[in-house]
Design an enzyme around this catalytic site. Structure first.
Site, mmCIF file in Angstrom:
data_model
loop_
_atom_site.group_PDB
_atom_site.id
_atom_site.type_symbol
_atom_site.label_atom_id
_atom_site.label_comp_id
_atom_site.label_asym_id
_atom_site.label_seq_id
_atom_site.Cartn_x
_atom_site.Cartn_y
_atom_site.Cartn_z
ATOM 1 N N LYS A 151 -32.901 -14.645 -36.691
ATOM 2 C CA LYS A 151 -33.345 -15.997 -36.379
ATOM 3 C C LYS A 151 -34.486 -15.971 -35.367
ATOM 4 O O LYS A 151 -34.512 -15.151 -34.461
ATOM 5 C CB LYS A 151 -32.178 -16.818 -35.832
ATOM 6 C CG LYS A 151 -31.116 -17.146 -36.872
ATOM 7 C CD LYS A 151 -30.054 -18.064 -36.290
ATOM 8 C CE LYS A 151 -29.044 -18.471 -37.345
ATOM 9 N NZ LYS A 151 -27.997 -19.365 -36.803
ATOM 10 N N ARG B 278 -26.277 -11.067 -41.038
ATOM 11 C CA ARG B 278 -26.212 -12.337 -41.748
ATOM 12 C C ARG B 278 -26.570 -12.043 -43.204
ATOM 13 O O ARG B 278 -27.315 -11.105 -43.501
ATOM 14 C CB ARG B 278 -27.198 -13.350 -41.164
ATOM 15 C CG ARG B 278 -26.985 -13.671 -39.687
ATOM 16 C CD ARG B 278 -28.076 -14.595 -39.171
ATOM 17 N NE ARG B 278 -27.879 -14.943 -37.768
ATOM 18 C CZ ARG B 278 -28.400 -14.273 -36.743
ATOM 19 N NH1 ARG B 278 -29.167 -13.212 -36.982
ATOM 20 N NH2 ARG B 278 -28.169 -14.649 -35.502
#
Length: 322
Positions: free
Chosen positions: A196, A171
């Protein structure tokens, strides 16, 4: 509007305000949600409380919230729909309300069953939009932007960031969180990133990505402290994701790519291209840092759609009159 001012203007009775503040604090501290997610959840519940103020005729108290009926929640959803709010935003708003309701129950403030009695809106799942292999390779190539009127080291920096997205499936936030000490430069074939939910994962780094990072470091004129960010802006501060997004946007026209060609599309491309070359789905899940295999399985649909399109285009019997 700052969070403090927004909370002070919360359209609710004092007991709900206290519960709301406690809930937000716990979201960040205990569930380790990102600040952006906490802010979005808080905003969704503020909107709900504002609706209830009008719906009930007064700022809601805990007694009002715990006595809500499913029809009240449906009225709220209908009002949001009337304002052209998307199904995805409605779903997030309902999730925020359910989270707040669970907090009320856990802290002994009362049970709220109305939110769980209402179904979440259906969302049409859209498939990720990966780039063709050739286009992905051109986007991460610094030479493709050689004509831009920007310092060469900036072009090398952008190429290094984009190489990490496509070469490692990162990401953009994960790439920009790397420190100078953890730079995957020449000879460093593994990196650790935090994704995350604070989940850490180890990733292999191929030689072309190592070379791109090494090229950036060789050209960067700024001092990069070991514990400071690996990727910096022209003034030396941490590189903002918007700068990388803008760099890709500038390239789209020259490469003839659609608006779906974004930095995040390189992560989709990483997964789809691995799968198309026989990559194991479970391994791809681990590389991407997905908590659930079902999230990764969407790439099998992307690959199947691509094969169907190729078949329809090139099979002789698929053509009109074939």
């Amino acid at each position: 509007m700052t969070a403090g001012l927004a909370d002070a203007l919360l359209p609710a009775a004092d007991d709900v305000r206290a519960a709301y503040a406690d809930w937000l604090q716990r979201l960040g501290a205990e569930r380790r949600l990102s600040p952006n997610t906490v802010e979005a959840y808080g905003r969704d519940v503020r909107i709900l409380l504002g609706f209830l103020t009008n719906h009930l005729g007064a700022p809601p108290s805990l007694a009002d919230v715990t006595s809500l009926a499913p029809r009240d929640v449906r009225a709220f959803m209908a009002a949001r729909r009337a304002n052209d709010i998307s199904s995805r935003s409605l779903m997030r708003g309902l999730a925020a309300a359910r989270s707040f309701a669970r907090h009320l129950a856990r802290t002994g403030r009362g049970e709220v069953s109305a939110f769980s009695a209402v179904r979440s809106p259906k969302i049409a799942r859209s498939l990720p939009k990966p780039l063709p292999v050739a286009a992905a390779c051109r986007i991460v190539d610094a030479d493709e932007r050689a004509g831009e009127e920007r310092p060469q080291w900036v072009l090398a920096r952008d190429a290094a960031v984009l190489s990490l997205l496509y070469g490692c499936g990162l990401r953009i936030s994960e790439a920009l969180s790397l420190t100078r000490a953890k730079a995957p430069t020449t000879g460093v074939d593994r990196i650790e990133v935090t994704g995350k939910g604070g989940k850490r994962r180890q990733l292999p780094v191929i030689a072309t990505v190592q070379a791109a990072v090494a090229d950036y470091l060789a050209q960067c004129p700024l001092h990069l402290p070991p514990n400071g960010p690996l990727f910096v802006g022209v003034k030396g501060g941490p590189l903002n994701a918007r700068i990388v997004q803008a760099a890709v946007a500038r390239m789209r026209g020259g490469l003839g790519l659609p608006d779906s060609a974004t930095p995040h599309a390189l992560r989709h491309s990483f997964a789809t291209h691995l799968l198309g070359r026989g990559g194991d789905l479970r391994t791809i899940q681990e590389l991407l840092g997905h908590a659930s295999l079902s999230t990764t399985q969407i790439y099998t649909e992307v690959d199947a759609a691509r094969l169907t399109a190729i078949h329809a285009t090139f099979h002789p019997r698929a053509r009109a009159g074939g």
